[in-house]
Design an enzyme around this catalytic site. Structure first.
Site, PDB file in Angstrom:
ATOM      1  N   ARG A   1      -8.947  -0.627   5.554  1.00 24.00           N
ATOM      2  CA  ARG A   1      -8.959  -0.591   4.016  1.00 24.00           C
ATOM      3  C   ARG A   1      -9.609  -1.482   3.392  1.00 24.00           C
ATOM      4  NH1 ARG A   1      -5.195   2.715   1.605  1.00 24.00           N
ATOM      5  NH2 ARG A   1      -3.546   3.896   3.078  1.00 24.00           N
TER       6      ARG A   1
ATOM      7  N   TYR B   1     -13.331  -4.566  -1.254  1.00 22.24           N
ATOM      8  CA  TYR B   1     -14.243  -4.285  -2.048  1.00 22.24           C
ATOM      9  C   TYR B   1     -15.192  -5.317  -2.136  1.00 22.24           C
ATOM     10  CZ  TYR B   1     -17.206  -2.312  -5.721  1.00 22.24           C
ATOM     11  OH  TYR B   1     -18.219  -1.879  -6.312  1.00 22.24           O
TER      12      TYR B   1
ATOM     13  N   LYS C   1       0.629  -9.834   9.159  1.00 26.17           N
ATOM     14  CA  LYS C   1       0.882  -8.444   9.412  1.00 26.17           C
ATOM     15  C   LYS C   1      -0.363  -7.969  10.159  1.00 26.17           C
ATOM     16  CE  LYS C   1       1.625  -3.948   7.284  1.00 26.17           C
ATOM     17  NZ  LYS C   1       1.852  -3.121   6.063  1.00 26.17           N
TER      18      LYS C   1
ATOM     19  N   ILE D   1       6.179  -3.959  10.462  1.00 25.32           N
ATOM     20  CA  ILE D   1       6.230  -3.484   8.813  1.00 25.32           C
ATOM     21  C   ILE D   1       5.897  -1.923   8.870  1.00 25.32           C
ATOM     22  CG2 ILE D   1       5.397  -3.865   6.547  1.00 25.32           C
ATOM     23  CD1 ILE D   1       5.195  -6.929   7.064  1.00 25.32           C
TER      24      ILE D   1
ATOM     25  N   TYR E   1      -1.854 -10.407   5.456  1.00 27.70           N
ATOM     26  CA  TYR E   1      -2.096  -8.826   6.041  1.00 27.70           C
ATOM     27  C   TYR E   1      -3.363  -8.559   6.165  1.00 27.70           C
ATOM     28  CZ  TYR E   1      -1.518  -3.729   5.171  1.00 27.70           C
ATOM     29  OH  TYR E   1      -1.539  -2.490   5.420  1.00 27.70           O
TER      30      TYR E   1
ATOM     31  N   THR F   1       0.711  -1.291   0.048  1.00 23.37           N
ATOM     32  CA  THR F   1      -0.046  -0.174   0.025  1.00 23.37           C
ATOM     33  C   THR F   1       1.022   1.185  -0.037  1.00 23.37           C
ATOM     34  OG1 THR F   1      -1.802  -1.253   1.310  1.00 23.37           O
ATOM     35  CG2 THR F   1      -1.793   1.141   1.022  1.00 23.37           C
ATOM     36  N   THR F   2       2.020   1.383   0.900  1.00 19.64           N
ATOM     37  CA  THR F   2       2.744   2.401   0.821  1.00 19.64           C
ATOM     38  C   THR F   2       3.527   2.618  -0.218  1.00 19.64           C
ATOM     39  OG1 THR F   2       3.003   1.913   3.282  1.00 19.64           O
ATOM     40  CG2 THR F   2       4.435   3.427   2.413  1.00 19.64           C
TER      41      THR F   2
END
Length: 294
Positions: free
Chosen positions: A140, A109, A164, A206, A135, A46-47
């Site tokens: 999100r 989504y 994570k 992370i 993750y 994402t980052t």
């Protein structure tokens, strides 16, 4: 037992020059991270603005990261999506390139059920032979990995080796720890909860801010194992800056700091846009204060 890594990993940013990836700055940033105690590169997450990267761009970034790491620290590729077939494809490609592990997010989504998570993660894990870190970031994705689901996945797929956890819920971490054995690794996905996460047995972080302050985050992890009071001092020093990064969605604020350090322009891909000038000035002033305070 051997873990993929312990301590501070960086969820690495992707620098741009007018919408094109600045590969030279990316390589220089990775070198800086490696030389300042970072324990793993997490690329195409994402980052790293993976949602707006092409397949070719992702592969090139991974190749550069593998080259810089040179076997000294692991390279972990973000290959998850809400399309299981695509995730399998990207995971296989990343394995062929030579990454050390994968980071796979829960579907977003369209989401799924807990039964669907077992099938989704299982299919991805079975398609490769390298370690997989799940993750969980419900802010999100709109869904969370239930403890029972994690227990099934860890038992049925030996290369699912870690999680994570970006739920921000430390009681949830306690529940998860009960369903896996001691070889399973837990990594925080929340910079502000790193220290309490370690105190509950977490194995690393992370991190977003470790892109700019890698040594400080690794020092905090190491001190948490030996000198908790010193670790708390480091955490207290970092917290105002961590809190300030909430001024906008990740990675908008952290990319300002990376540019300030000299690793590329302050540029993002739409739909992300830079901070307003006033907000930039405030964040940079706090960043410099945090660095000098160390």
């Amino acid at each position: 037992m051997t873990r993929l890594f312990t301590g501070a990993a960086a969820a690495v940013t992707t620098p741009f020059i007018k919408d094109r990836i600045d590969y030279d700055s990316f390589k220089n940033h990775l070198t800086y991270l490696k030389n300042n105690s970072i324990q793993a590169f997490v690329v195409n997450g994402t980052t790293g603005e993976s949602a707006t990267l092409t397949h070719k761009e992702k592969a090139t970034l991974l190749s550069i990261a593998i080259d810089v790491a040179d076997g000294d620290i692991p390279v972990i590729a973000g290959t998850g999506s809400n399309n299981t077939a695509d995730s399998i494809h990207y995971s296989k490609e990343a394995e062929k390139l030579g990454v050390d592990g994968l980071l796979v997010i829960t579907p977003y989504y369209n989401k799924t059920s807990q039964k669907g998570l077992v099938a989704h993660f299982g299919a991805i894990a079975d398609s490769v032979s390298i370690p997989v870190i799940l993750y969980d970031v419900p802010a999100r994705t709109g869904m969370t990995i239930a403890p029972e689901t994690l227990g099934v996945l860890a038992k049925q797929h030996k290369n699912i080796v870690g999680l994570k956890d970006a739920t921000g819920d430390l009681s949830h971490l306690n529940r998860l720890q009960y369903v896996v054995d001691d070889s399973f690794s837990f990594y925080s996905g929340n910079d502000d909860l790193a220290l309490p996460f370690y105190s509950l047995g977490g194995h690393g972080l992370i991190s977003v801010l470790a892109n700019a302050l890698p040594k400080e985050y690794q020092d905090m992890y190491e001190m948490a194992q030996r000198l908790p009071k010193r670790a708390a001092q480091i955490s207290h020093k970092l917290f105002p800056l961590v809190d300030a990064l909430n001024v906008d969605v990740n990675p908008i604020p952290i990319k300002l700091l990376i540019s300030h350090l000299g690793f590329g322009e302050y540029s993002l891909r739409l739909p992300l846009v830079p901070l307003e000038k006033m907000a930039q000035d405030v964040l940079l002033e706090l960043f410099e204060h945090t660095r000098k305070d160390g």
